[in-house]
Design a protein around this motif. Sequence first.
Motif, PDB file in Angstrom:
ATOM      1  N   PRO A 196       0.727  -1.217   0.047  1.00  0.00           N
ATOM      2  CA  PRO A 196      -0.015  -0.050   0.025  1.00  0.00           C
ATOM      3  C   PRO A 196       0.852   1.194  -0.024  1.00  0.00           C
ATOM      4  CG  PRO A 196       0.324  -1.091   2.091  1.00  0.00           C
ATOM      5  CD  PRO A 196       0.550  -1.852   1.172  1.00  0.00           C
ATOM      6  N   VAL A 197       0.275   2.575  -0.406  1.00  0.00           N
ATOM      7  CA  VAL A 197       0.932   3.698  -0.796  1.00  0.00           C
ATOM      8  C   VAL A 197      -0.097   4.571   0.211  1.00  0.00           C
ATOM      9  CG1 VAL A 197       1.606   5.281  -2.229  1.00  0.00           C
ATOM     10  CG2 VAL A 197       2.262   3.090  -2.536  1.00  0.00           C
ATOM     11  N   SER A 198       0.436   5.702   0.929  1.00  0.00           N
ATOM     12  CA  SER A 198      -0.310   6.566   1.500  1.00  0.00           C
ATOM     13  C   SER A 198      -1.227   7.380   0.623  1.00  0.00           C
ATOM     14  CB  SER A 198       0.597   7.613   2.138  1.00  0.00           C
ATOM     15  OG  SER A 198      -0.089   8.750   2.786  1.00  0.00           O
ATOM     16  N   PRO A 199      -2.331   7.689   0.928  1.00  0.00           N
ATOM     17  CA  PRO A 199      -2.972   7.916   2.464  1.00  0.00           C
ATOM     18  C   PRO A 199      -3.646   6.475   2.732  1.00  0.00           C
ATOM     19  CG  PRO A 199      -4.462   8.766   0.655  1.00  0.00           C
ATOM     20  CD  PRO A 199      -3.217   8.241  -0.013  1.00  0.00           C
ATOM     21  N   TYR A 200      -3.418   5.386   1.976  1.00  0.00           N
ATOM     22  CA  TYR A 200      -4.418   4.336   2.434  1.00  0.00           C
ATOM     23  C   TYR A 200      -3.376   3.209   3.049  1.00  0.00           C
ATOM     24  CZ  TYR A 200      -7.735   6.320  -0.611  1.00  0.00           C
ATOM     25  OH  TYR A 200      -8.708   7.176  -1.166  1.00  0.00           O
ATOM     26  N   GLY A 201      -3.609   2.693   3.998  1.00  0.00           N
ATOM     27  CA  GLY A 201      -2.924   1.591   4.754  1.00  0.00           C
ATOM     28  C   GLY A 201      -3.128   0.040   4.237  1.00  0.00           C
ATOM     29  N   SER A 202      -2.623  -0.512   5.043  1.00  0.00           N
ATOM     30  CA  SER A 202      -2.253  -1.938   4.601  1.00  0.00           C
ATOM     31  C   SER A 202      -3.690  -2.893   4.881  1.00  0.00           C
ATOM     32  CB  SER A 202      -1.315  -2.774   5.414  1.00  0.00           C
ATOM     33  OG  SER A 202      -1.309  -2.885   6.785  1.00  0.00           O
ATOM     34  N   ASN A 203      -4.365  -2.233   5.648  1.00  0.00           N
ATOM     35  CA  ASN A 203      -5.553  -2.962   6.098  1.00  0.00           C
ATOM     36  C   ASN A 203      -6.969  -2.566   5.173  1.00  0.00           C
ATOM     37  OD1 ASN A 203      -4.691  -4.195   8.358  1.00  0.00           O
ATOM     38  ND2 ASN A 203      -4.924  -2.449   9.709  1.00  0.00           N
ATOM     39  N   MET A 204      -6.674  -1.709   4.435  1.00  0.00           N
ATOM     40  CA  MET A 204      -7.572  -1.169   3.581  1.00  0.00           C
ATOM     41  C   MET A 204      -8.222  -2.231   2.577  1.00  0.00           C
ATOM     42  SD  MET A 204      -9.274   1.829   3.175  1.00  0.00           S
ATOM     43  CE  MET A 204     -10.335   2.925   2.035  1.00  0.00           C
ATOM     44  N   ILE A 205      -9.559  -2.419   2.400  1.00  0.00           N
ATOM     45  CA  ILE A 205     -10.037  -3.314   1.333  1.00  0.00           C
ATOM     46  C   ILE A 205     -10.853  -2.526   0.556  1.00  0.00           C
ATOM     47  CG2 ILE A 205     -11.852  -5.372   1.252  1.00  0.00           C
ATOM     48  CD1 ILE A 205      -9.566  -6.017   3.154  1.00  0.00           C
ATOM     49  N   TRP A 206     -10.597  -2.939  -0.723  1.00  0.00           N
ATOM     50  CA  TRP A 206     -11.495  -2.523  -2.044  1.00  0.00           C
ATOM     51  C   TRP A 206     -12.435  -3.293  -2.514  1.00  0.00           C
ATOM     52  CZ3 TRP A 206     -10.630   2.588  -2.498  1.00  0.00           C
ATOM     53  CH2 TRP A 206      -9.476   3.316  -1.865  1.00  0.00           C
ATOM     54  N   ARG A 207     -13.606  -2.936  -3.307  1.00  0.00           N
ATOM     55  CA  ARG A 207     -14.618  -3.844  -3.620  1.00  0.00           C
ATOM     56  C   ARG A 207     -15.378  -3.016  -4.949  1.00  0.00           C
ATOM     57  NH1 ARG A 207     -20.284  -4.709  -0.167  1.00  0.00           N
ATOM     58  NH2 ARG A 207     -21.432  -5.180  -2.077  1.00  0.00           N
ATOM     59  N   ILE A 208     -15.492  -4.084  -5.741  1.00  0.00           N
ATOM     60  CA  ILE A 208     -16.100  -3.682  -6.979  1.00  0.00           C
ATOM     61  C   ILE A 208     -17.336  -4.666  -7.367  1.00  0.00           C
ATOM     62  CG2 ILE A 208     -16.362  -2.806  -9.381  1.00  0.00           C
ATOM     63  CD1 ILE A 208     -13.319  -2.181  -9.286  1.00  0.00           C
ATOM     64  N   ASP A 209     -18.747  -4.236  -7.100  1.00  0.00           N
ATOM     65  CA  ASP A 209     -19.686  -4.933  -7.613  1.00  0.00           C
ATOM     66  C   ASP A 209     -20.000  -4.955  -9.255  1.00  0.00           C
ATOM     67  OD1 ASP A 209     -20.141  -5.668  -5.073  1.00  0.00           O
ATOM     68  OD2 ASP A 209     -21.856  -4.041  -5.008  1.00  0.00           O
ATOM     69  N   THR A 210     -19.773  -6.189  -9.846  1.00  0.00           N
ATOM     70  CA  THR A 210     -19.709  -5.988 -11.524  1.00  0.00           C
ATOM     71  C   THR A 210     -20.787  -6.301 -12.183  1.00  0.00           C
ATOM     72  OG1 THR A 210     -18.529  -8.295 -11.468  1.00  0.00           O
ATOM     73  CG2 THR A 210     -17.245  -6.281 -11.301  1.00  0.00           C
ATOM     74  N   ILE A 211     -22.129  -6.417 -11.674  1.00  0.00           N
ATOM     75  CA  ILE A 211     -23.364  -6.427 -12.370  1.00  0.00           C
ATOM     76  C   ILE A 211     -23.873  -5.269 -13.061  1.00  0.00           C
ATOM     77  CG2 ILE A 211     -25.727  -7.277 -12.483  1.00  0.00           C
ATOM     78  CD1 ILE A 211     -24.107  -9.556 -12.901  1.00  0.00           C
ATOM     79  N   GLY A 212     -24.213  -5.039 -14.189  1.00  0.00           N
ATOM     80  CA  GLY A 212     -24.623  -3.722 -14.705  1.00  0.00           C
ATOM     81  C   GLY A 212     -23.932  -3.244 -15.790  1.00  0.00           C
ATOM     82  N   SER A 213     -24.658  -2.279 -16.585  1.00  0.00           N
ATOM     83  CA  SER A 213     -24.046  -1.759 -17.723  1.00  0.00           C
ATOM     84  C   SER A 213     -23.175  -0.559 -17.336  1.00  0.00           C
ATOM     85  CB  SER A 213     -25.199  -1.273 -18.596  1.00  0.00           C
ATOM     86  OG  SER A 213     -26.041  -0.301 -17.822  1.00  0.00           O
TER      87      SER A 213
END
Length: 439
Positions: free
Chosen positions: A208-225
Amino acid sequence: MWRGNDRSGQCQYTFTVPSPIEASCSQTTGPEVDSLKARVNMLEVTVDRLTTAYPGGTHAAGGPPTAGDRGQSEFQEVLNRVMGEKNMLQRERERLEQELESLRRRMNEMKREIEWLRGRQCHPQNAMAPPSSSMQGGGLMRAAGSSSWQYRPPGFQELKATVTEVPAPGSDGSTGCGDLISVGEPVTHRKADNIEGKYGVWMQDPEPVSPYGSNMIWRIDTIGSDVRKLFGYKDMEQLSKGFPSKVLLLPEQVESTGATVYRGSLYYQRRRSRTLIRYDLASETIAARRDLPHAGFHGQFPYSWGGYTDVDLAVDEQGLWAIYSTSKAKGAIVISKLDSHSLEVKKSWETNIRKSSVANSFMICGRMYTVASYTAPDTLINYMYDTATSQGKALRIPFKNLYRYNSMIDYNKAQRKLFAWDNYHMVSYDLRLGHQHAI
């Protein structure tokens, strides 16, 4: 049927219905006439309600909104919501039809393989032995003066192996690399809230790179146009509760579940194209974009489950990778090492396993591993390709699809886990890496 005002100005409905059995009317009352009167009364009540709700169409300009306006606005809102759900279900239907066609193609391929195997000639078990009555090693031999064949154990010692487990990466600079030995039981962290999350991708930056730490989780829901929302959670606990601390609207639409995050950037494939995008999470801008040369896209060379999974980006101890196929490779998996800054292809390897024949893949220590099925509850990691030796081999490492529709599998080197998206559910798997030693 006619509709008009009578002499007193009251709305009146008039209609004629020929009788199928009577030549003339013997009466003007009875159950049929009473039923017709009741229907007319219902029509008049409906018209009266509409007239009351919308007495003048829309309210005068500058005047206060009427109850009819509010009702019409609410009706329009409900209609828009229903139409949106209808369009989403239509897209889901189209995707399922594509998956069905892919399964049909795979079934035809399997039928051809079965016919080919049936046509091969098998050597009989009682094949003729060599002329010599003694054989080096094991096999069938005939005793002197006897017409019967006897089995003699092999004259060599069977090879055995021990496994030395590799420790996790440490501060001493060790990479913690090794062969994949086993995959643990799936652990569920969260279930998506709606149909947009039937498929998706969730990630954790291994560097990870600042400003986000190692615990940060990212998510994308991929249904849709119009898949462009990136949700950020400050840690795993907030993900499990569904409380995002950051929501970003990406400038370009996302294609399928092949995204990954690495060194402060989100890497993903732009919708309906072979273009790769590096999105800088700190500045919230596109830092780089580049076409992946000759890569198939939007359903040309997906995994067996479909979903436009033509390009799958991955990160391991050696950096950023792309897993895809091309027309030149005729559907076989191509692995390319990418420059994480410019997205330029540094080196590529062409394997001999078809991309449509596997459910998913991931990279560990420069080795690509493939999963056999996305729906079978008990399946296998069935193949490994090592970019260091340019060699592949078959494997049989057990793997579980707990919710029976696994649409994304990625390796996280910092956590030494697999992250997966299994039928609305975000799950993870512990891994064991080791070295095999012959003894």
